[in-house]
Design a protein around this motif. Sequence first.
Motif, PDB file in Angstrom:
ATOM      1  N   VAL A 118       0.854  -1.192   0.000  1.00 42.56           N
ATOM      2  CA  VAL A 118       0.000   0.000   0.000  1.00 42.56           C
ATOM      3  C   VAL A 118       0.890   1.243   0.000  1.00 42.56           C
ATOM      4  CG1 VAL A 118      -1.848  -1.209   1.228  1.00 42.56           C
ATOM      5  CG2 VAL A 118      -0.148   0.081   2.531  1.00 42.56           C
ATOM      6  N   GLN A 119       0.272   2.389  -0.221  1.00 40.89           N
ATOM      7  CA  GLN A 119       1.048   3.633  -0.299  1.00 40.89           C
ATOM      8  C   GLN A 119       1.796   3.892   1.004  1.00 40.89           C
ATOM      9  OE1 GLN A 119       1.555   4.852  -3.055  1.00 40.89           O
ATOM     10  NE2 GLN A 119      -0.251   4.878  -4.354  1.00 40.89           N
ATOM     11  N   GLY A 120       3.042   4.370   0.875  1.00 46.84           N
ATOM     12  CA  GLY A 120       3.898   4.553   2.023  1.00 46.84           C
ATOM     13  C   GLY A 120       3.882   5.954   2.591  1.00 46.84           C
ATOM     14  N   ALA A 121       4.924   6.241   3.376  1.00 44.44           N
ATOM     15  CA  ALA A 121       4.927   7.422   4.236  1.00 44.44           C
ATOM     16  C   ALA A 121       5.857   8.539   3.770  1.00 44.44           C
ATOM     17  CB  ALA A 121       5.306   7.017   5.656  1.00 44.44           C
ATOM     18  N   CYS A 122       6.474   8.415   2.603  1.00 51.56           N
ATOM     19  CA  CYS A 122       7.358   9.494   2.148  1.00 51.56           C
ATOM     20  C   CYS A 122       6.527  10.543   1.415  1.00 51.56           C
ATOM     21  CB  CYS A 122       8.469   8.946   1.260  1.00 51.56           C
ATOM     22  SG  CYS A 122       9.885  10.068   1.205  1.00 51.56           S
ATOM     23  N   ALA A 123       5.700  11.216   2.199  1.00 54.66           N
ATOM     24  CA  ALA A 123       4.740  12.174   1.676  1.00 54.66           C
ATOM     25  C   ALA A 123       4.340  13.116   2.798  1.00 54.66           C
ATOM     26  CB  ALA A 123       3.505  11.441   1.135  1.00 54.66           C
ATOM     27  N   ASP A 124       3.676  14.206   2.444  1.00 51.54           N
ATOM     28  CA  ASP A 124       3.228  15.150   3.469  1.00 51.54           C
ATOM     29  C   ASP A 124       2.295  14.493   4.472  1.00 51.54           C
ATOM     30  OD1 ASP A 124       4.610  17.466   2.686  1.00 51.54           O
ATOM     31  OD2 ASP A 124       3.116  17.927   1.145  1.00 51.54           O
ATOM     32  N   PHE A 125       1.463  13.542   3.998  1.00 52.69           N
ATOM     33  CA  PHE A 125       0.494  12.885   4.872  1.00 52.69           C
ATOM     34  C   PHE A 125       0.458  11.386   4.579  1.00 52.69           C
ATOM     35  CE2 PHE A 125      -0.968  17.243   4.357  1.00 52.69           C
ATOM     36  CZ  PHE A 125      -1.238  17.631   5.665  1.00 52.69           C
ATOM     37  N   VAL A 126       0.150  10.608   5.612  1.00 54.13           N
ATOM     38  CA  VAL A 126      -0.058   9.179   5.470  1.00 54.13           C
ATOM     39  C   VAL A 126      -1.259   8.796   6.328  1.00 54.13           C
ATOM     40  CG1 VAL A 126       1.496   8.528   7.383  1.00 54.13           C
ATOM     41  CG2 VAL A 126       1.084   6.906   5.507  1.00 54.13           C
ATOM     42  N   VAL A 127      -2.004   7.779   5.906  1.00 53.06           N
ATOM     43  CA  VAL A 127      -3.146   7.271   6.661  1.00 53.06           C
ATOM     44  C   VAL A 127      -2.828   5.856   7.137  1.00 53.06           C
ATOM     45  CG1 VAL A 127      -5.522   6.426   6.443  1.00 53.06           C
ATOM     46  CG2 VAL A 127      -4.922   8.709   5.612  1.00 53.06           C
ATOM     47  N   VAL A 128      -3.055   5.594   8.429  1.00 54.82           N
ATOM     48  CA  VAL A 128      -2.801   4.283   9.018  1.00 54.82           C
ATOM     49  C   VAL A 128      -3.932   3.924   9.973  1.00 54.82           C
ATOM     50  CG1 VAL A 128      -0.285   4.421   8.844  1.00 54.82           C
ATOM     51  CG2 VAL A 128      -1.428   5.285  10.887  1.00 54.82           C
TER      52      VAL A 128
END
Length: 349
Positions: A118-128
């Motif tokens: 799934v999409q990771g955390a190297c971004a301004d925002f992440v959902v977990v």
Amino acid sequence: MRAICFDAFTPLRDAYHTADVPTPTPGPDEVQVRVAYAALNRLDDFVRRGWKGLEVAFPHIPCADFSGQISALGAGVTGWAVGDSVTANPMLWCGQCDACTRGDHNCCERGAILGEHVQGACADFVVVPARNLVRIPPDFDLRKAAAASLVYLTAWHSLVTLGRVAAGDKVLIVGAGGGVNTASLHIARLLGAEVYVIAGDAAKAQAVRDLGAVWVYDRSAAGDEWARAVFVATERTGIDIVVDNVGAPTWAQSLRTLRTHGRLLTVGGSGGYDATVPVNLLFGRHLSILGSTMGSQADYQVVMAHVFAERLAPVIDSIFPLDAFPAAMARLVANAHFGKILIDVQQGG
């Protein structure tokens, strides 16, 4: 939002680019986190290259590890508030299959890893999922929190939950620079084991001595045949546990260093998967080969409590701004690092 992405499976490390992608919104029982720091793992290189059966949505965002502050709450989330500093177990699980009901979240039939499936955390925002969160203490360094999750979870489950490391054990770690190996060194020492290390160069050899290794073999000076040297260093008693995540180039030697009832622990094969196993040693010495991936939420909560209490201290190699992600990945793949490489998500891009 800004994110580091790649658009197709490729061997090219310069495929990463900064992109403007939709900001993810939290669903029920999820939280959105504004990311302060993300951390690289060898997994990120493997995912970019891809393998048979791996399916991701492109453009894909890397990185399993992060730290930051909660920026939005999904429906049903309790016990958390916007502004809380958090990190999270990057192992995602369904909570319904037999493995999950046993608490073996890392064996979930529908499991996924942040930044892999799934999409990771190297971004301004992440959902977990909110259940994956742990709270970062107010005075704790967010950089160390970002550096800890995947490697300390993986090392704890492998060494402690599965490998049953105990005080007085002799633990050999094959490789000195990677995040799982430095985490394994810290955990083994915390639990009273003696740590032996095979290092690739003099600088890394000195670095693991500084972290408490009792004996270090420098391959750059002494060559690649180290099994005999380990046997001599242990006064011909051998090793109780070998941590070998290299695989094909090293397994035969690793197994030869083990004493009766010794265990070889592995969580990967950075040097190749077709390892040679001297079968006569397996039955002759009653050896065990134990493999695992990630760990349970219970493992995660225990090991992160040690990290936050500073009984375990993540090693940070370097910190890159967001737009220097390709250079950070090049450092990782070249094995030039010692400890974790971080991305300052809010700097650059």
